[in-house]
Write an enzyme that holds these catalytic residues in place. Structure first.
Site, PDB file in Angstrom:
ATOM      1  N   ASP A 118      52.203  30.497  36.211  1.00 14.98           N
ATOM      2  CA  ASP A 118      52.045  31.861  36.698  1.00 14.98           C
ATOM      3  C   ASP A 118      52.189  31.889  38.212  1.00 14.98           C
ATOM      4  O   ASP A 118      51.535  31.115  38.915  1.00 14.98           O
ATOM      5  CB  ASP A 118      50.685  32.417  36.268  1.00 14.98           C
ATOM      6  CG  ASP A 118      50.660  33.935  36.368  1.00 14.98           C
ATOM      7  OD1 ASP A 118      51.717  34.561  36.182  1.00 14.98           O
ATOM      8  OD2 ASP A 118      49.595  34.482  36.654  1.00 14.98           O
ATOM      9  N   HIS A 125      50.372  42.836  46.293  1.00 16.14           N
ATOM     10  CA  HIS A 125      49.269  42.302  45.492  1.00 16.14           C
ATOM     11  C   HIS A 125      48.596  41.126  46.207  1.00 16.14           C
ATOM     12  O   HIS A 125      47.372  41.068  46.290  1.00 16.14           O
ATOM     13  CB  HIS A 125      49.779  41.857  44.117  1.00 16.14           C
ATOM     14  CG  HIS A 125      48.739  41.186  43.277  1.00 16.14           C
ATOM     15  ND1 HIS A 125      47.717  41.878  42.669  1.00 16.14           N
ATOM     16  CD2 HIS A 125      48.538  39.873  42.967  1.00 16.14           C
ATOM     17  CE1 HIS A 125      46.936  41.028  42.009  1.00 16.14           C
ATOM     18  NE2 HIS A 125      47.421  39.809  42.178  1.00 16.14           N
ATOM     19  N   GLU A 189      46.495  41.911  34.524  1.00 17.92           N
ATOM     20  CA  GLU A 189      47.532  41.758  35.546  1.00 17.92           C
ATOM     21  C   GLU A 189      48.873  42.133  34.919  1.00 17.92           C
ATOM     22  O   GLU A 189      49.287  41.544  33.918  1.00 17.92           O
ATOM     23  CB  GLU A 189      47.544  40.336  36.128  1.00 17.92           C
ATOM     24  CG  GLU A 189      46.324  40.076  37.006  1.00 17.92           C
ATOM     25  CD  GLU A 189      46.394  38.826  37.852  1.00 17.92           C
ATOM     26  OE1 GLU A 189      47.218  37.934  37.556  1.00 17.92           O
ATOM     27  OE2 GLU A 189      45.611  38.739  38.824  1.00 17.92           O
ATOM     28  N   GLU A 191      52.569  41.999  34.641  1.00 20.56           N
ATOM     29  CA  GLU A 191      53.585  41.033  35.059  1.00 20.56           C
ATOM     30  C   GLU A 191      54.794  41.091  34.135  1.00 20.56           C
ATOM     31  O   GLU A 191      54.742  41.621  33.021  1.00 20.56           O
ATOM     32  CB  GLU A 191      53.031  39.601  35.027  1.00 20.56           C
ATOM     33  CG  GLU A 191      51.778  39.409  35.883  1.00 20.56           C
ATOM     34  CD  GLU A 191      51.420  37.953  36.114  1.00 20.56           C
ATOM     35  OE1 GLU A 191      52.333  37.088  36.045  1.00 20.56           O
ATOM     36  OE2 GLU A 191      50.230  37.681  36.372  1.00 20.56           O
ATOM     37  N   ASP A 223      48.390  39.009  32.230  1.00 19.24           N
ATOM     38  CA  ASP A 223      47.601  37.818  32.570  1.00 19.24           C
ATOM     39  C   ASP A 223      46.139  38.264  32.724  1.00 19.24           C
ATOM     40  O   ASP A 223      45.677  38.553  33.822  1.00 19.24           O
ATOM     41  CB  ASP A 223      48.166  37.229  33.865  1.00 19.24           C
ATOM     42  CG  ASP A 223      47.384  36.046  34.377  1.00 19.24           C
ATOM     43  OD1 ASP A 223      46.782  35.333  33.567  1.00 19.24           O
ATOM     44  OD2 ASP A 223      47.378  35.837  35.614  1.00 19.24           O
ATOM     45  N   ARG A 227      37.464  38.193  36.876  1.00 17.01           N
ATOM     46  CA  ARG A 227      37.366  38.132  38.341  1.00 17.01           C
ATOM     47  C   ARG A 227      36.089  37.470  38.840  1.00 17.01           C
ATOM     48  O   ARG A 227      36.105  36.822  39.893  1.00 17.01           O
ATOM     49  CB  ARG A 227      37.465  39.539  38.933  1.00 17.01           C
ATOM     50  CG  ARG A 227      38.747  40.277  38.620  1.00 17.01           C
ATOM     51  CD  ARG A 227      39.972  39.535  39.094  1.00 17.01           C
ATOM     52  NE  ARG A 227      41.172  40.332  38.868  1.00 17.01           N
ATOM     53  CZ  ARG A 227      42.411  39.848  38.960  1.00 17.01           C
ATOM     54  NH1 ARG A 227      42.605  38.581  39.291  1.00 17.01           N
ATOM     55  NH2 ARG A 227      43.434  40.622  38.736  1.00 17.01           N
ATOM     56  N   GLN A 230      36.566  33.829  38.353  1.00 19.64           N
ATOM     57  CA  GLN A 230      37.604  33.408  39.306  1.00 19.64           C
ATOM     58  C   GLN A 230      37.033  33.229  40.717  1.00 19.64           C
ATOM     59  O   GLN A 230      37.324  32.235  41.395  1.00 19.64           O
ATOM     60  CB  GLN A 230      38.722  34.466  39.324  1.00 19.64           C
ATOM     61  CG  GLN A 230      39.930  34.093  40.179  1.00 19.64           C
ATOM     62  CD  GLN A 230      41.003  35.188  40.146  1.00 19.64           C
ATOM     63  OE1 GLN A 230      40.886  36.174  39.437  1.00 19.64           O
ATOM     64  NE2 GLN A 230      42.054  34.991  40.916  1.00 19.64           N
ATOM     65  N   LYS A 243      41.525  32.379  33.943  1.00 15.22           N
ATOM     66  CA  LYS A 243      42.853  32.786  33.499  1.00 15.22           C
ATOM     67  C   LYS A 243      43.195  32.201  32.129  1.00 15.22           C
ATOM     68  O   LYS A 243      44.290  32.443  31.622  1.00 15.22           O
ATOM     69  CB  LYS A 243      43.906  32.308  34.506  1.00 15.22           C
ATOM     70  CG  LYS A 243      43.712  32.849  35.910  1.00 15.22           C
ATOM     71  CD  LYS A 243      44.206  34.278  36.005  1.00 15.22           C
ATOM     72  CE  LYS A 243      44.246  34.730  37.445  1.00 15.22           C
ATOM     73  NZ  LYS A 243      44.929  36.022  37.587  1.00 15.22           N
ATOM     74  N   THR A 247      46.579  35.279  27.452  1.00 14.43           N
ATOM     75  CA  THR A 247      47.715  35.902  28.129  1.00 14.43           C
ATOM     76  C   THR A 247      48.516  36.596  27.036  1.00 14.43           C
ATOM     77  O   THR A 247      48.911  35.947  26.067  1.00 14.43           O
ATOM     78  CB  THR A 247      48.598  34.834  28.818  1.00 14.43           C
ATOM     79  OG1 THR A 247      47.795  34.076  29.719  1.00 14.43           O
ATOM     80  CG2 THR A 247      49.754  35.472  29.581  1.00 14.43           C
ATOM     81  N   GLU A 348      42.599  45.622  42.462  1.00 15.39           N
ATOM     82  CA  GLU A 348      43.197  46.326  43.590  1.00 15.39           C
ATOM     83  C   GLU A 348      42.947  47.820  43.508  1.00 15.39           C
ATOM     84  O   GLU A 348      42.616  48.467  44.487  1.00 15.39           O
ATOM     85  CB  GLU A 348      44.723  46.138  43.578  1.00 15.39           C
ATOM     86  CG  GLU A 348      45.211  44.790  43.957  1.00 15.39           C
ATOM     87  CD  GLU A 348      46.706  44.715  43.725  1.00 15.39           C
ATOM     88  OE1 GLU A 348      47.109  44.271  42.633  1.00 15.39           O
ATOM     89  OE2 GLU A 348      47.472  45.108  44.613  1.00 15.39           O
TER      90      GLU A 348
HETATM   91 CA    CA Z   1      48.740  36.413  37.372  1.00 11.88          CA
END
Ligand code: CA
Length: 400
Positions: A118, A125, A189, A191, A223, A227, A230, A243, A247, A348
């Site tokens: 990834d 971002h 996420e 993607e 993804d 948080r 993380q 993570k 996915t 975000e």
């Molecule tokens: Ca990602």
């Protein structure tokens, strides 16, 4: 380029994601053995049956429950099959083809994911998340504008659209030390995943142009990210358990050939790249992409905001001599435009959970149990669109 009309009438509607110009590959089942198919309108063309009837020759690979064996046949075969399918499904094509109603088919993971890497290729971002985790001075790491950065993810937890995702338990930072808890800051996420359709040898360094030739196609990719887990675990080696919870990828692989008419420039370069990362032609696509929560559109942007293309990411990946394999999945990194309604993650959009958003009249900072996240994307042509189909997942409560 104009719409290529098909005798499958549903494929000719301007808002249909799967016109004859698209022909995305997937793996489906109708209660029997999973096999390869291609989407056309609201139908699936059974490629295994086409091959059994002698209409196509892909070495028997379409009877497999994954696209890897077909992809391994190489680009000349990909192009040949695409041309053959276009002829069979055109207005003057073969009206006796084996079609299956998409509504009655069960979609499977389209590829055996051999590896998953990834990346982190949206400057908006990377900057926004950097501000939240480290402050504005250290937001964008110094190497970021010089090379695509990424981490080696888990292929084992990649699942197909529609699979429920369990809220993870994990170690988080508490008031007086670490705590074992259900994730409280679960995020998505947005993607695009590039699917590698060719092997490279160990020790071989692949240039950007050759790297592009190795990419079979693209899928939507979510993804899922924990948080709070993380934030506690990620320094200095990067994300790990935050993570690995899952996915989600879309069931339909949109080929590079279908996207070719939409090739465009990406984000403006801040500095020249080292020669091994320079592209002779832009490697991005004009692709509207966004996400929904419980059916409400939350964020919408374009893939052309990205700073590094999948070809640059793949080329960089091999510079150490690392071999690539058929079925390698390369996540683009979260796709975010500059404004909050263009962001591809709640982290975000809500500024780290400080500014709630409203979803169907209810406040949200992060994802709650029962919420469903969906991704969408399409390239808009003149009177037709190249769609990706759904990439959705609903969150189940944690098991404590
Ligand atoms: Ca990602």
């Amino acid at each position: 380029m104009a719409l290529i009309r098909s005798w499958v009438e549903s494929a000719n509607r301007p808002d249909c994601p799967f016109p004859l110009n698209n022909l995305p590959y997937g793996v489906f089942s109708t209660g029997d053995a999973p096999r390869c198919g291609v989407a056309i309108g609201d139908m699936i063309l059974d490629l295994a049956e086409c091959e059994a009837r002698g209409l196509l020759d892909a070495g028997g690979s379409f009877a497999q429950p994954r696209l890897n064996d077909f992809m391994a046949l190489g680009r000349a075969k990909w192009d040949g099959i695409r041309a053959r399918l276009t002829a069979l499904l055109a207005e003057d094509g073969d009206r006796t083809l084996p079609l299956v109603a998409m509504a009655g088919a069960d979609m499977r993971l389209p590829i055996r994911v051999t590896e998953f890497t990834d990346f982190y290729a949206s400057k908006n971002h990377a900057f926004n998340v950097g501000v939240l985790f480290r402050g504005p001075e250290n937001a964008l790491p110094p190497q970021w504008t010089h090379m695509p950065i990424g981490y080696n993810g888990r292929a084992s937890s990649v699942v197909v659209s529609g699979t429920a995702i369990r809220r993870p338990m994990g170690q988080v930072k508490g008031e007086s030390g670490p705590e074992w808890a259900a994730c409280r800051r679960l995020d998505l996420e947005l993607e695009l995943g590039a699917i590698v359709g060719a092997d490279s040898a160990m020790g071989a360094r692949i240039g950007v142009e050759d790297a592009e030739g190795m990419i079979f196609g693209y899928v939507l990719l979510n993804d899922w990210s924990a948080r709070d887990i993380q934030a506690w675990e990620y320094q200095p080696l990067g994300p790990f358990q935050s993570k690995a919870l899952g996915t989600t990828i879309g069931a339909w692989v949109v080929t590079q050939a279908a996207l070719e008419p939409f090739r465009c420039e990406g984000a403006e370069r801040v500095n020249p790249l080292l020669p091994y990362l320079r592209e002779d032609r832009p490697g991005f696509y004009d692709l509207e992409i966004g996400w929904t929560m419980n059916g409400q559109v939350m964020g919408r942007t374009n893939y052309n905001v990205m700073y590094y293309s999948s070809a640059q990411q793949l080329a960089h990946h091999t510079q150490s001599g690392c071999p690539m394999r058929v079925g390698d999945l390369l996540g683009s990194g979260t796709i975010s435009g500059p404004s909050p309604d263009q962001t591809g993650a709640l982290l975000e959009m809500t500024q780290g959970g400080k500014v709630p958003v409203t979803v169907n009249g209810q406040p949200r900072t992060f994802i709650e149990d029962g919420d469903e996240i969906g991704l969408f994307a399409h390239a808009q042509g003149a009177g037709y669109r190249i769609g990706f189909g759904p990439c959705a997942g609903r969150i189940l409560p944690a098991v404590e």
